[in-house]
Design a protein around this motif. Structure first.
Motif, PDB file in Angstrom:
ATOM      1  N   SER A  51       0.926  -1.098   0.165  1.00 27.50           N
ATOM      2  CA  SER A  51       0.103  -0.087  -0.088  1.00 27.50           C
ATOM      3  C   SER A  51       0.924   1.417   0.230  1.00 27.50           C
ATOM      4  O   SER A  51       0.340   2.185  -0.291  1.00 27.50           O
ATOM      5  CB  SER A  51      -1.012   0.206   1.366  1.00 27.50           C
ATOM      6  N   SER A  98       2.252  -3.398   8.609  1.00 28.52           N
ATOM      7  CA  SER A  98       0.770  -3.218   8.295  1.00 28.52           C
ATOM      8  C   SER A  98       0.029  -2.117   8.576  1.00 28.52           C
ATOM      9  O   SER A  98       0.054  -1.835   9.727  1.00 28.52           O
ATOM     10  CB  SER A  98       0.183  -4.788   8.537  1.00 28.52           C
ATOM     11  N   GLU A  99      -0.863  -1.878   7.678  1.00 26.41           N
ATOM     12  CA  GLU A  99      -1.898  -0.899   8.193  1.00 26.41           C
ATOM     13  C   GLU A  99      -2.581  -1.497   9.352  1.00 26.41           C
ATOM     14  O   GLU A  99      -3.057  -0.523  10.268  1.00 26.41           O
ATOM     15  CB  GLU A  99      -2.749  -0.380   7.070  1.00 26.41           C
ATOM     16  N   VAL A 105      -1.232  -0.613  12.790  1.00 23.45           N
ATOM     17  CA  VAL A 105      -1.347   0.804  13.175  1.00 23.45           C
ATOM     18  C   VAL A 105      -2.891   0.952  13.576  1.00 23.45           C
ATOM     19  O   VAL A 105      -2.845   1.854  14.522  1.00 23.45           O
ATOM     20  CB  VAL A 105      -0.893   1.712  12.118  1.00 23.45           C
ATOM     21  N   GLU A 106      -3.812   0.565  12.918  1.00 25.73           N
ATOM     22  CA  GLU A 106      -5.193   0.515  13.271  1.00 25.73           C
ATOM     23  C   GLU A 106      -5.421   0.081  14.676  1.00 25.73           C
ATOM     24  O   GLU A 106      -5.973   0.555  15.391  1.00 25.73           O
ATOM     25  CB  GLU A 106      -6.043  -0.079  11.935  1.00 25.73           C
ATOM     26  N   ASP A 166       0.148   8.695  13.696  1.00 23.62           N
ATOM     27  CA  ASP A 166       0.251   8.667  12.086  1.00 23.62           C
ATOM     28  C   ASP A 166       1.306   7.441  11.966  1.00 23.62           C
ATOM     29  O   ASP A 166       2.261   7.444  12.574  1.00 23.62           O
ATOM     30  CB  ASP A 166       0.984   9.981  11.645  1.00 23.62           C
ATOM     31  N   MET A 167       1.169   6.691  10.966  1.00 19.15           N
ATOM     32  CA  MET A 167       1.897   5.754  10.279  1.00 19.15           C
ATOM     33  C   MET A 167       3.191   6.146  10.096  1.00 19.15           C
ATOM     34  O   MET A 167       4.202   5.388  10.440  1.00 19.15           O
ATOM     35  CB  MET A 167       1.463   5.051   8.794  1.00 19.15           C
ATOM     36  N   THR A 169       4.535  -0.785   3.529  1.00 22.12           N
ATOM     37  CA  THR A 169       3.255  -0.667   4.318  1.00 22.12           C
ATOM     38  C   THR A 169       2.482  -1.872   3.340  1.00 22.12           C
ATOM     39  O   THR A 169       2.447  -1.627   2.178  1.00 22.12           O
ATOM     40  CB  THR A 169       2.615   0.504   4.442  1.00 22.12           C
ATOM     41  N   SER A 191      -1.500  -3.723   3.003  1.00 15.46           N
ATOM     42  CA  SER A 191      -2.886  -3.636   3.385  1.00 15.46           C
ATOM     43  C   SER A 191      -3.027  -5.086   3.284  1.00 15.46           C
ATOM     44  O   SER A 191      -2.675  -5.900   2.593  1.00 15.46           O
ATOM     45  CB  SER A 191      -3.592  -2.815   2.497  1.00 15.46           C
TER      46      SER A 191
END
Length: 325
Positions: free
Chosen positions: A48, A206-207, A210-211, A222-223, A231, A233
């Motif tokens: 991503s 991975s996104e 962070v989530e 922020d990432m 990164t 997804s």
């Protein structure tokens, strides 16, 4: 036998040639996927984002496509962490000591590195430095490494922006000897090497990770605080920690170790203000290492994983990510 023998118009013949080529490519791609499946590859996500940090601790450069070299990402003349701010005695300077470094942006135009920072005049320096510029002996996390001095103008520019003691900028050149990753952290392999990077050539996050972190925090982070190279997804949180061997495009890489996090993650990438607390305090509540690994990670919480390069090549945003079993 030519297509004209069948009475086809040239445009029709050309269209059929293109269609036949497309079918051949499709068949080749399908065969490649079957070979991968037989080899135990499982798709685990999608690229991503791709990010370089040409000047250590400075703003990221986001790209759609990048070459993966044995020392990290490359896009044209921009190479990951090939430039470094140092004190006059050669010791590195990062955003841990000078948080406002994260506000300096870097670009490359016509063979020149372009630096910008708030309330500073844009500065341009050649990527290929004159040979008469001296080579400095530098110190990065306890290891010696060379760097060619980028000159007095950029030294004055950095010192003025940071309002600091005299600093200088150096550039790592490919004929210089890189740092061996295994001398930085023992899990790395003999072939893993970096210029001025902290630890390893690639950092993957991975996104979803962070989530998950942000679901535990009052103020979302922020990432970019984590300065990833790649990164991903489409996978679950922290799944990147479990991928032993990964294939993206024609690049092959191996997971070496988790990334132990420090106060650099508490520097706001948009303001250059260091918090010294978050996200570290939240990460320490649930992302500490196994006690058996404490000699390696000490008291640092783990977030993201370092990967070594097994096969160089090119990767793009949107590429599928395969885990090799």
């Amino acid at each position: 036998m030519g297509l004209g023998r069948w009475g086809l118009a040239p445009s029709r013949a050309a269209w059929l040639c293109v269609a036949a080529a497309a079918l051949a490519l499709g068949a080749a791609a399908a065969a490649w996927r079957r070979r991968r499946a037989r080899g135990g590859a499982v798709r685990v996500g999608t690229v991503s984002g791709l990010y370089l940090y040409p000047l250590k601790s400075c703003r990221r450069v986001s790209v759609e496509e990048a070459e993966v070299s044995d020392m990290g990402l490359r896009k044209g003349d921009l190479r990951d962490r090939f430039w470094l701010v140092i004190k006059e005695d050669g010791h590195m300077v990062t955003a841990r000591q000078e948080p406002r470094l994260v506000l300096i942006s870097v670009a490359c135009e016509n063979g020149h590195l372009i630096l910008n920072a708030p309330e500073m005049k844009e500065l341009s320096i050649p990527v290929k430095l004159p040979e008469e510029n001296p080579v400095k002996n530098c110190r990065v996390f306890g290891l010696d490494i060379e760097g060619r001095d980028c000159g007095d103008e950029v030294a004055s520019w950095l010192t003025a922006f940071l309002n600091s003691e005299p600093y200088r900028l150096v550039n790592f050149e490919t004929q210089m000897t890189p740092r061996k990753c295994e001398e930085i952290k023992s899990p790395f392999r003999t072939k893993d090497k970096v210029p001025y990077s902290d630890c390893g050539p690639l950092l993957i996050i991975s996104e979803a990770s962070v989530e998950d972190l942000n679901s535990r925090m009052k103020k979302k982070i922020d990432m970019y605080c984590f300065r990833p190279s790649i990164t991903i997804s489409g996978c679950s949180a922290y799944e990147e920690d479990t991928w032993d061997k990964v294939v993206i495009g024609d690049v092959e890489m191996k997971q070496v170790m988790a990334c132990g996090r420090c106060i650099l993650t508490t520097v706001d990438p948009d303001t250059g203000i260091i918090d010294r607390k978050q996200p570290l305090e939240t990460l320490k509540s649930y992302r500490m290492c196994d006690p058996a690994q404490k000699d390696l990670y000490k008291s640092a919480p783990l977030f993201g994983s370092f990967y070594g390069i097994d096969k160089i090549g090119t990767i793009k945003v949107g590429d599928p990510v395969y885990k090799m079993s």
